[in-house]
Design a protein around this motif. Structure first.
Motif, PDB file in Angstrom:
ATOM      1  N   ARG A  10      19.178 133.368  58.342  1.00 24.35           N
ATOM      2  CA  ARG A  10      18.606 132.804  59.568  1.00 24.35           C
ATOM      3  C   ARG A  10      19.793 132.243  60.331  1.00 24.35           C
ATOM      4  O   ARG A  10      20.470 131.320  59.880  1.00 24.35           O
ATOM      5  CB  ARG A  10      17.608 131.700  59.288  1.00 24.35           C
ATOM      6  N   ASP A  11      20.068 132.858  61.486  1.00 24.19           N
ATOM      7  CA  ASP A  11      21.216 132.453  62.284  1.00 24.19           C
ATOM      8  C   ASP A  11      20.908 131.202  63.104  1.00 24.19           C
ATOM      9  O   ASP A  11      19.753 130.904  63.393  1.00 24.19           O
ATOM     10  CB  ASP A  11      21.625 133.584  63.238  1.00 24.19           C
ATOM     11  N   VAL A  12      21.963 130.505  63.481  1.00 20.83           N
ATOM     12  CA  VAL A  12      21.818 129.365  64.383  1.00 20.83           C
ATOM     13  C   VAL A  12      21.434 129.920  65.748  1.00 20.83           C
ATOM     14  O   VAL A  12      22.089 130.837  66.256  1.00 20.83           O
ATOM     15  CB  VAL A  12      23.147 128.578  64.494  1.00 20.83           C
ATOM     16  N   PRO A  13      20.350 129.422  66.346  1.00 21.03           N
ATOM     17  CA  PRO A  13      19.960 129.928  67.668  1.00 21.03           C
ATOM     18  C   PRO A  13      21.088 129.726  68.675  1.00 21.03           C
ATOM     19  O   PRO A  13      21.732 128.684  68.700  1.00 21.03           O
ATOM     20  CB  PRO A  13      18.738 129.074  68.035  1.00 21.03           C
ATOM     21  N   VAL A  22      12.728 147.705  56.709  1.00 22.72           N
ATOM     22  CA  VAL A  22      11.736 146.743  57.193  1.00 22.72           C
ATOM     23  C   VAL A  22      11.235 147.220  58.545  1.00 22.72           C
ATOM     24  O   VAL A  22      12.013 147.385  59.484  1.00 22.72           O
ATOM     25  CB  VAL A  22      12.328 145.322  57.317  1.00 22.72           C
ATOM     26  N   ASN A  23       9.931 147.481  58.642  1.00 20.63           N
ATOM     27  CA  ASN A  23       9.323 147.925  59.905  1.00 20.63           C
ATOM     28  C   ASN A  23       8.924 146.750  60.750  1.00 20.63           C
ATOM     29  O   ASN A  23       8.582 145.713  60.281  1.00 20.63           O
ATOM     30  CB  ASN A  23       8.105 148.809  59.629  1.00 20.63           C
ATOM     31  N   ALA A  46      15.603 137.303  62.237  1.00 18.00           N
ATOM     32  CA  ALA A  46      15.513 138.607  62.885  1.00 18.00           C
ATOM     33  C   ALA A  46      15.327 139.696  61.828  1.00 18.00           C
ATOM     34  O   ALA A  46      15.876 139.609  60.728  1.00 18.00           O
ATOM     35  CB  ALA A  46      16.778 138.878  63.695  1.00 18.00           C
ATOM     36  N   ARG A  47      14.564 140.692  62.178  1.00 17.47           N
ATOM     37  CA  ARG A  47      14.273 141.807  61.263  1.00 17.47           C
ATOM     38  C   ARG A  47      15.562 142.450  60.754  1.00 17.47           C
ATOM     39  O   ARG A  47      15.667 142.811  59.587  1.00 17.47           O
ATOM     40  CB  ARG A  47      13.428 142.836  62.007  1.00 17.47           C
ATOM     41  N   MET A  81       7.610 143.266  58.983  1.00 17.67           N
ATOM     42  CA  MET A  81       7.814 141.892  59.447  1.00 17.67           C
ATOM     43  C   MET A  81       6.915 141.685  60.645  1.00 17.67           C
ATOM     44  O   MET A  81       6.966 142.441  61.617  1.00 17.67           O
ATOM     45  CB  MET A  81       9.266 141.677  59.851  1.00 17.67           C
ATOM     46  N   LYS A  82       6.042 140.657  60.549  1.00 17.28           N
ATOM     47  CA  LYS A  82       5.125 140.373  61.652  1.00 17.28           C
ATOM     48  C   LYS A  82       4.888 138.871  61.721  1.00 17.28           C
ATOM     49  O   LYS A  82       4.570 138.241  60.713  1.00 17.28           O
ATOM     50  CB  LYS A  82       3.800 141.109  61.422  1.00 17.28           C
TER      51      LYS A  82
END
Length: 184
Positions: A120-123, A183-184, A101-102, A159-160
């Motif tokens: 990066r989180d656990v979904p 971060v846009n 996530a941004r 971030m794209k």
């Protein structure tokens, strides 16, 4: 079977059992519970195939007893893939961050160093729990040396499609105090 052949066979069998025990520890995150009796090499009077089968069945039974129990996946650090591009006027840094996530990414610029940290989180899904994942999960950190430094107001970050792109205009004056980049 001559004694040397049997000894060689025993060594191979013991190595195989050792590898299966390592697999158990890797899958479960805990040490292998010991059987009733002490582990010993294959006794000469026993059939090696039968002994190995018994040991493997014991290990597989222990794995099967885990049932629905899933141990938490440890959050270890990982290193996202990064590409650095350079032209006469600009440096472009692309970091592959699919699933990040941004708001979980922070970029800090100081002097000639650009540091990217995040997680990066656990979904999360109420109906499911993560059983296994080949995608790295947890914190990450990348530090990039920017030759020539960065001017005030730089860099720009966007971030794209799971890729963080950072653009830095080349300039000789450097940023000496640390600052956070949005971060846009």
């Amino acid at each position: 079977m001559p004694d040397t052949e049997q000894a060689s066979g025993n060594t191979e069998v013991e190595e195989t059992i050792g590898r299966v025990e390592q697999l158990y520890q890797t899958l479960t995150g805990s040490s292998l519970p010991r059987s009733e009796g002490p582990y010993a090499p294959i006794p000469a009077e026993r059939d090696p195939a039968e002994h190995v089968e018994k040991q493997l069945n014991r290990l597989l039974t222990l794995l099967g007893e885990l049932g629905g129990e899933v141990r938490p996946i440890p959050l270890t650090s990982w290193t996202p893939a990064m590409s650095v591009w350079e032209s006469h006027t600009e440096i472009r840094i692309c970091v592959d961050l699919p699933g990040v996530a941004r708001d979980r990414v922070q970029i800090t610029a100081q002097g000639k160093l650009l540091t990217i940290i995040g997680t990066r989180d656990v979904p999360k899904n109420d109906d499911f729990r993560l059983h296994s994942s080949e995608a790295p999960i947890g914190p990450f950190r990348r530090t990039v040396f920017v030759p020539g430094g960065m001017r005030e107001g730089e860099p720009r970050a966007e971030m794209k499609d799971g890729v963080l792109e950072i653009r830095i205009q080349k300039e000789s004056s450097q940023v000496t105090t640390p600052r956070t980049v949005r971060v846009n």
